[in-house]
Structures are given as C-alpha cells and as structure tokens.
Write a protein that holds these residues in place. Structure first.
Motif, short mmCIF file in Angstrom:
data_model
loop_
_atom_site.label_atom_id
_atom_site.label_comp_id
_atom_site.label_asym_id
_atom_site.label_seq_id
_atom_site.Cartn_x
_atom_site.Cartn_y
_atom_site.Cartn_z
N ASP A 101 0.95 -1.26 -0.07
CA ASP A 101 -0.14 -0.12 -0.09
C ASP A 101 0.81 1.39 -0.23
OD1 ASP A 101 -2.29 -1.35 -0.21
OD2 ASP A 101 -2.98 -1.21 2.01
N ALA A 102 2.19 1.24 0.59
CA ALA A 102 2.77 2.47 0.73
C ALA A 102 3.40 2.85 -0.74
CB ALA A 102 4.15 1.82 1.41
N VAL A 165 7.20 9.33 6.86
CA VAL A 165 7.41 9.04 5.46
C VAL A 165 7.54 7.46 5.07
CG1 VAL A 165 9.86 9.29 5.90
CG2 VAL A 165 9.07 10.06 3.54
N GLU A 166 6.89 7.11 3.97
CA GLU A 166 6.88 5.62 3.78
C GLU A 166 7.21 5.44 2.17
OE1 GLU A 166 2.98 4.39 6.44
OE2 GLU A 166 2.72 4.97 4.36
N LEU A 167 7.12 6.26 1.48
CA LEU A 167 7.67 6.09 0.02
C LEU A 167 8.90 6.84 -0.14
CD1 LEU A 167 7.19 4.60 -2.86
CD2 LEU A 167 5.78 6.40 -3.05
N ALA A 191 9.34 1.30 1.10
CA ALA A 191 8.99 1.48 -0.09
C ALA A 191 9.69 2.16 -1.12
CB ALA A 191 7.43 1.60 -0.52
N VAL A 192 10.34 1.81 -2.14
CA VAL A 192 11.28 2.74 -2.88
C VAL A 192 11.18 2.59 -4.46
CG1 VAL A 192 13.67 3.63 -3.33
CG2 VAL A 192 13.13 2.64 -1.02
N VAL A 193 10.98 3.73 -4.90
CA VAL A 193 10.73 3.63 -6.56
C VAL A 193 12.54 4.31 -6.92
CG1 VAL A 193 9.78 4.62 -8.54
CG2 VAL A 193 8.50 4.14 -6.81
N ILE A 194 13.12 3.47 -7.85
CA ILE A 194 14.36 3.97 -8.21
C ILE A 194 14.06 4.27 -9.89
CG2 ILE A 194 16.70 3.34 -8.78
CD1 ILE A 194 16.49 1.30 -6.45
N SER A 195 14.05 5.47 -10.08
CA SER A 195 13.78 5.98 -11.38
C SER A 195 14.84 6.21 -12.22
CB SER A 195 12.99 7.30 -11.34
OG SER A 195 11.61 7.33 -10.89
N SER A 196 16.14 6.19 -11.57
CA SER A 196 17.26 6.26 -12.38
C SER A 196 17.76 5.53 -13.01
CB SER A 196 18.58 6.66 -11.34
OG SER A 196 18.29 7.47 -10.09
N ASN A 221 14.58 -4.66 4.83
CA ASN A 221 13.27 -5.22 4.69
C ASN A 221 12.43 -4.11 3.75
OD1 ASN A 221 11.22 -7.02 4.83
ND2 ASN A 221 10.29 -6.13 6.45
N MET A 222 13.14 -3.61 2.80
CA MET A 222 12.57 -2.69 1.77
C MET A 222 12.19 -3.33 0.56
SD MET A 222 14.61 1.00 2.02
CE MET A 222 16.31 0.02 1.44
N ARG A 223 11.04 -2.82 -0.30
CA ARG A 223 10.94 -3.33 -1.73
C ARG A 223 11.04 -2.26 -2.67
NH1 ARG A 223 8.17 -8.29 -1.75
NH2 ARG A 223 9.51 -8.32 -3.45
N LEU A 224 11.58 -2.71 -3.74
CA LEU A 224 11.97 -1.71 -4.79
C LEU A 224 11.17 -1.82 -6.09
CD1 LEU A 224 15.86 -2.51 -4.48
CD2 LEU A 224 14.54 -0.79 -2.65
#
Length: 381
Positions: A101-102, A165-167, A191-196, A221-224
């Motif tokens: 959900d994050a 902060v969650e994302l 929760a992490v979005v790697i746009s690079s 314990n992060m998701r990418l």
C-alpha cells in the motif's frame, strides 16, 4: 492533438512484433506445451521434463540451469527478485497485495534528487508530486538546493525529513543509489521507486549495482520498484511519482502495467485522447525486485481497477504470473513484444531483459486466460 503520438509510437513498437518463428522456436512448441501443462497440476515435482534439455521438475522450472530451454528458450533468464534473492541467499517471501500500500497510498513521500532545472527529471517529478492531491506529505531532498521548491522546504538528507514518510523516489546517479538506499532504510522507509537509469540495461557494471541495491533492500526489509522506470500513478489516491508532463490521466478503472517507460507516455496520451480513465499506472523498469507478477497482483487487488492491461518485454517470474492470472476474475490483456530474434535484441538493449520464446508465452497466456493483443492499437482498444 492528444493521442496523435500513438500512431508513431505504435508503428515503432509494433516493428518488434514479428509473427515469424525460427525453426528452433517451432521445435520448442511441444516442449513449451508440456512445460505449461504442468502449471495446472497440484504436484508436478515427480515428473521429468526430459526432452527439452533439462531434468528439473516442471513445478520448479524457474530454478533450472541457464543452458536449458526452460530458461534460455522458454522464459528467458530472469533477472528479477526470485533469481537475485537466491544468489544473495535472501528468503523469497511473496507478500499479500495490501503489503504494498505504501507504493500507492503513502502517508508521506520523499523525492531524493529534486531539481529546480525544468530540463531535469527531478523537476518533473517534484512538479507532479507537489501538484497531486494525495493526502500524505511531500518532501524534497537535494543537498545542493537551499530554500524551497514548489512551496516546500528542500532538505539536505533523507534523515532530515519529518515523520511520517513511507515512500521514497530516487533520481540520483546510479553509483550513489546504494548509499541513498541505506539512508532510506535507516530512516525506516519500506517502499522505494528507483527512477534513475544506468543499471542492468548498460551491462555488467550496472547489473552489479542492482545486486548491491537488492542487498541493501534485504537488510532493511525494503521493496524496490525499478530501477530505470518512470514510476507510479494512482489516480484515486492522487499520487504521481512520474516525470511525465501534465495533464495526467483522469481517474478510471483500467490499470496499465508496462516494462517500457515510453509506453507509459503513450498510454496516458491515448487514454486522454479517447476519454478513458486509468486507475493505476505502474512502470516496472529493470524489475530488480518487484516484477510483472507483483504488479498484476497489486493491480487486480485494487478495488478501483476493473481491467488490467500489460505491456511485456519479458517476464521475470513466469510461473507466478501465470498462476496469478489464472485465478483472477478480472480480465487481463497483454501485448508481448520481442517475438523475433531482432525484437529480442532490441528488448535486451532497452531494459537489459531477455525476451524468451514466443512458444512459451503463447502456451502460458492461453492457459492463464490472458487475452493476447497483437498490436499496440489492439491492446488499447
């Protein structure tokens, strides 16, 4: 004129879709049929896949050797979470859709790499985040910027950002990404979005960086999502982590999952021009962790989504994708590109992925009930 880009993009992308099959692909059809027949069996572990070069049980075809047709001529050699986690010795845990959900409804989101330069992607993402109506807080990080950006304070480090902060969205040089991920992990972001870009799509050095990123994610314990992706849009929560120019898509009930960032732009353009709305848009990029199967499951679980459309260059976890699609009650429409040898090479140069055999995809999609689109226009129609 909205929608006008679809024709030019469509012809370019459809050039990858070659319906001709090589002799080797034709010969693999029976093997692919046998392989995916096993997916519907409750226990396939005692049956051999002898006859197509690999003696691993069909129920474990994603673990077989690189030389086998299952991997090389079937689904390609996956580079996403299941294979990389095995390489690192990290347990594979498929979480329920609400665990993500994050990514869609974060209580707070931070952009690392925000920019005041309109010519940089960090400016576009900051603009879209600041202009959204998502209920969570929006924060920017760039140690080279002082003051404010779009009316918001720019912080020097992730650790300076206030709770909650969650994302996190990362738009920094590839070489810096593992260390920034560590900062996010220490901050408690999951929760992490790697746009690079600059990762597996450029070769071994970039692939090694992906492995570093996954190791950091496992530690905290992060998701990418990504890297080398456009990002996420959830029209119902108001979140837009992409750098795509406004106007964005209208709220609707169709989710779009794409391994191509360019196709994300095409989709938004087409939907706007035809007055259709999107529920979610997910750009997968290199799929170092979250993959097409995860995106399908998350999209189908979304109450605002009625139909899921997918643009696939390869699949990272073929067995799981088929299993998820087969049990869904919502329609799934997919366009698979890179059918020919030339198309497969083009796909590999784009996201660093291997396209896999057309025969395997055809058999899998039929058994899973996935509607196969033959062209870009057909997928959107």
């Amino acid at each position: 004129m909205r929608g006008s880009r679809l024709v030019s993009w469509g012809h370019e992308l459809d050039a990858l879709i070659d319906h001709s099959a090589t002799q080797a692909q034709v010969g693999a059809i029976c093997n692919a049929e046998r392989l995916f027949d096993s997916l519907g069996r409750q226990h396939g572990g005692d049956e051999s896949t002898a006859g197509h070069g690999c003696h691993v049980a069909p129920s474990r075809f994603d673990e077989c050797c690189e030389r086998s047709v299952c991997c090389d001529d079937g689904w390609g050699w996956p580079r996403a979470s299941s294979m990389m986690r095995r390489r690192l010795g990290v347990p594979i845990v498929h979480r329920p859709p609400d665990a993500f959900d994050a990514f869609f409804e974060p209580r707070g989101v931070v952009l690392v790499g925000a920019s005041r330069d309109p010519g940089k992607l960090g400016f576009g993402v900051a603009r879209n985040l600041a202009g959204g109506d998502n209920s969570g807080g929006v924060y920017f990080v760039n140690p080279k910027i002082q003051g404010e950006l779009f009316g918001r304070t720019v912080y020097r480090a992730v650790g300076d950002v206030p709770d909650p902060v969650e994302l996190a969205i990362l738009l920094v040089r590839a070489a810096l990404t593992p260390s920034i991920l560590s900062e996010c992990g220490q901050r408690g972001i999951k929760a992490v979005v790697i746009s690079s870009g600059g990762f597996g799509e450029i070769g071994k050095a970039g692939a090694d960086l992906e492995t570093e990123c996954l190791a950091v994610a496992a530690k905290y314990n992060m998701r990418l999502l990504g890297p080398n992706c456009v990002g996420i849009i959830d029209t119902h929560s108001g979140l837009n982590t992409t750098f795509l120019a406004p106007p964005g898509p209208e709220p609707g009930d169709i989710a779009f999952v794409s391994q191509s960032g360019a196709m994300c732009a095409v989709a938004i353009d087409w939907f706007g021009g035809h007055r259709f709305g999107l529920s979610r848009l997910i750009s997968l990029g290199n799929q170092v962790d979250l993959n097409d199967a995860d995106a399908l499951e998350m999209s189908a679980a979304d109450s605002a989504t009625r139909v899921v459309a997918m643009y696939l260059e390869t699949t990272a976890d073929g067995r799981r994708l088929v299993e998820i699609a087969a049990r869904l009650t919502k329609p799934v429409v997919a366009l698979k590109v890179g059918r020919s040898e030339a198309g497969s090479r083009a796909v590999a140069s784009h996201t660093g992925a291997l396209a896999g055999s057309e025969a395997a995809y055809r058999a899998a999609f039929r058994r899973a009930g996935i509607v196969r689109a033959s062209t870009t226009e057909a997928m959107f129609d």
